[in-house]
Motif scaffolding. Structure first.
Motif, PDB file in Angstrom:
ATOM      1  N   LEU A  54       3.018   4.401   1.567  1.00  0.00           N
ATOM      2  CA  LEU A  54       2.935   5.796   1.153  1.00  0.00           C
ATOM      3  C   LEU A  54       4.217   6.505   1.557  1.00  0.00           C
ATOM      4  O   LEU A  54       4.733   6.278   2.648  1.00  0.00           O
ATOM      5  N   THR A  55       4.729   7.340   0.686  1.00  0.00           N
ATOM      6  CA  THR A  55       5.914   8.132   0.990  1.00  0.00           C
ATOM      7  C   THR A  55       5.620   9.595   0.724  1.00  0.00           C
ATOM      8  O   THR A  55       4.683   9.930   0.003  1.00  0.00           O
ATOM      9  N   THR A  56       6.429  10.448   1.292  1.00  0.00           N
ATOM     10  CA  THR A  56       6.303  11.873   1.006  1.00  0.00           C
ATOM     11  C   THR A  56       7.273  12.233  -0.104  1.00  0.00           C
ATOM     12  O   THR A  56       8.313  11.597  -0.270  1.00  0.00           O
ATOM     13  N   SER A  57       6.930  13.248  -0.850  1.00  0.00           N
ATOM     14  CA  SER A  57       7.776  13.646  -1.967  1.00  0.00           C
ATOM     15  C   SER A  57       9.086  14.273  -1.510  1.00  0.00           C
ATOM     16  O   SER A  57      10.065  14.271  -2.235  1.00  0.00           O
ATOM     17  N   ASP A  58       9.144  14.779  -0.279  1.00  0.00           N
ATOM     18  CA  ASP A  58      10.356  15.440   0.191  1.00  0.00           C
ATOM     19  C   ASP A  58      11.144  14.629   1.222  1.00  0.00           C
ATOM     20  O   ASP A  58      12.158  15.092   1.707  1.00  0.00           O
ATOM     21  N   ALA A  59      10.694  13.433   1.558  1.00  0.00           N
ATOM     22  CA  ALA A  59      11.396  12.631   2.567  1.00  0.00           C
ATOM     23  C   ALA A  59      11.351  11.160   2.171  1.00  0.00           C
ATOM     24  O   ALA A  59      10.600  10.377   2.715  1.00  0.00           O
ATOM     25  N   SER A  60      12.169  10.789   1.224  1.00  0.00           N
ATOM     26  CA  SER A  60      12.117   9.424   0.708  1.00  0.00           C
ATOM     27  C   SER A  60      12.558   8.377   1.728  1.00  0.00           C
ATOM     28  O   SER A  60      12.328   7.187   1.541  1.00  0.00           O
ATOM     29  N   ASP A  61      13.175   8.795   2.832  1.00  0.00           N
ATOM     30  CA  ASP A  61      13.593   7.837   3.844  1.00  0.00           C
ATOM     31  C   ASP A  61      12.485   7.524   4.850  1.00  0.00           C
ATOM     32  O   ASP A  61      12.675   6.718   5.746  1.00  0.00           O
ATOM     33  N   GLN A  62      11.331   8.139   4.709  1.00  0.00           N
ATOM     34  CA  GLN A  62      10.199   7.880   5.583  1.00  0.00           C
ATOM     35  C   GLN A  62       9.049   7.294   4.776  1.00  0.00           C
ATOM     36  O   GLN A  62       8.830   7.686   3.643  1.00  0.00           O
ATOM     37  N   ALA A  63       8.328   6.359   5.404  1.00  0.00           N
ATOM     38  CA  ALA A  63       7.192   5.738   4.725  1.00  0.00           C
ATOM     39  C   ALA A  63       6.108   5.414   5.739  1.00  0.00           C
ATOM     40  O   ALA A  63       6.393   5.155   6.905  1.00  0.00           O
ATOM     41  N   LEU A  64       4.880   5.428   5.277  1.00  0.00           N
ATOM     42  CA  LEU A  64       3.735   5.012   6.072  1.00  0.00           C
ATOM     43  C   LEU A  64       3.185   3.758   5.410  1.00  0.00           C
ATOM     44  O   LEU A  64       2.805   3.784   4.238  1.00  0.00           O
ATOM     45  N   VAL A  65       3.166   2.669   6.153  1.00  0.00           N
ATOM     46  CA  VAL A  65       2.671   1.410   5.621  1.00  0.00           C
ATOM     47  C   VAL A  65       1.261   1.193   6.177  1.00  0.00           C
ATOM     48  O   VAL A  65       1.046   1.198   7.387  1.00  0.00           O
ATOM     49  N   VAL A  66       0.296   1.040   5.275  1.00  0.00           N
ATOM     50  CA  VAL A  66      -1.101   0.838   5.646  1.00  0.00           C
ATOM     51  C   VAL A  66      -1.470  -0.599   5.312  1.00  0.00           C
ATOM     52  O   VAL A  66      -1.304  -1.048   4.179  1.00  0.00           O
ATOM     53  N   VAL A  67      -1.967  -1.318   6.325  1.00  0.00           N
ATOM     54  CA  VAL A  67      -2.367  -2.708   6.146  1.00  0.00           C
ATOM     55  C   VAL A  67      -3.860  -2.799   6.425  1.00  0.00           C
ATOM     56  O   VAL A  67      -4.328  -2.352   7.471  1.00  0.00           O
ATOM     57  N   THR A  68      -4.608  -3.356   5.485  1.00  0.00           N
ATOM     58  CA  THR A  68      -6.048  -3.499   5.645  1.00  0.00           C
ATOM     59  C   THR A  68      -6.472  -4.921   5.293  1.00  0.00           C
ATOM     60  O   THR A  68      -5.757  -5.641   4.611  1.00  0.00           O
ATOM     61  N   ALA A  69      -7.646  -5.281   5.783  1.00  0.00           N
ATOM     62  CA  ALA A  69      -8.247  -6.569   5.441  1.00  0.00           C
ATOM     63  C   ALA A  69      -9.581  -6.288   4.759  1.00  0.00           C
ATOM     64  O   ALA A  69     -10.263  -5.299   5.072  1.00  0.00           O
ATOM     65  N   GLU A  70      -9.946  -7.128   3.833  1.00  0.00           N
ATOM     66  CA  GLU A  70     -11.206  -6.966   3.102  1.00  0.00           C
ATOM     67  C   GLU A  70     -12.378  -7.081   4.083  1.00  0.00           C
ATOM     68  O   GLU A  70     -12.462  -8.039   4.853  1.00  0.00           O
ATOM     69  N   PRO A  71     -13.298  -6.088   4.089  1.00  0.00           N
ATOM     70  CA  PRO A  71     -14.456  -6.156   4.972  1.00  0.00           C
ATOM     71  C   PRO A  71     -15.274  -7.422   4.727  1.00  0.00           C
ATOM     72  O   PRO A  71     -15.452  -7.838   3.587  1.00  0.00           O
ATOM     73  N   GLY A  72     -15.734  -8.019   5.809  1.00  0.00           N
ATOM     74  CA  GLY A  72     -16.580  -9.202   5.704  1.00  0.00           C
ATOM     75  C   GLY A  72     -15.826 -10.516   5.625  1.00  0.00           C
ATOM     76  O   GLY A  72     -16.438 -11.580   5.626  1.00  0.00           O
ATOM     77  N   THR A  73     -14.498 -10.456   5.553  1.00  0.00           N
ATOM     78  CA  THR A  73     -13.706 -11.688   5.520  1.00  0.00           C
ATOM     79  C   THR A  73     -13.273 -12.061   6.938  1.00  0.00           C
ATOM     80  O   THR A  73     -13.361 -11.242   7.865  1.00  0.00           O
ATOM     81  N   ALA A  74     -12.795 -13.265   7.109  1.00  0.00           N
ATOM     82  CA  ALA A  74     -12.295 -13.709   8.414  1.00  0.00           C
ATOM     83  C   ALA A  74     -11.054 -12.916   8.825  1.00  0.00           C
ATOM     84  O   ALA A  74     -10.738 -12.823  10.014  1.00  0.00           O
ATOM     85  N   SER A  75     -10.377 -12.334   7.860  1.00  0.00           N
ATOM     86  CA  SER A  75      -9.170 -11.557   8.161  1.00  0.00           C
ATOM     87  C   SER A  75      -9.489 -10.222   8.837  1.00  0.00           C
ATOM     88  O   SER A  75      -8.657  -9.681   9.564  1.00  0.00           O
TER      89      SER A  75
END
Length: 74
Positions: free
Chosen positions: A38-59
Motif C-alpha cells: 500500500l502506498t499513499t497518494s502524496d508520498a510515493s517513496d513510502q510503502a506499507l507491506v502487508v503479509v498474510t497467510a490463508e486462515p486454516g493453513t499450515a502457514s
C-alpha cells in the motif's frame, strides 16, 4: 503503531489481486503468504507491506510464530 500526521492521506493498493509467494524461513520453514503493498497518494517513496497467510493453513501459525519472534505482533 504510528499515526499519520495528515488525516486526509489515502492509501492505494498496488494490486487488486495480491500475489502469493512461497517462502522458506530458517525459523518457521516453508510458508505460503499473500503480499500486498500500500502506498499513499502524496508520498510515493513510502510503502506499507502487508503479509498474510490463508486462515486454516499450515502457514497461518508459522507466520504468527515469525511475527512473535520478531516482535511485530499487535
Amino acid at each position: 503503531m504510528a499515526q499519520s500526521t495528515t488525516a486526509s492521506t489515502s492509501l492505494n493498493a498496488r494490486s487488486c489481486d495480491p500475489p502469493q509467494h512461497d517462502l522458506r524461513h530458517p525459523l518457521v520453514g516453508t510458508l505460503t503468504v499473500t503480499q500486498q503493498t500500500l502506498t499513499t497518494s502524496d508520498a510515493s517513496d513510502q510503502a506499507l507491506v502487508v503479509v498474510t497467510a490463508e486462515p486454516g493453513t499450515a502457514s497461518e501459525p508459522a507466520l504468527r510464530l515469525l511475527a512473535q519472534a520478531t516482535g511485530t505482533t499487535r
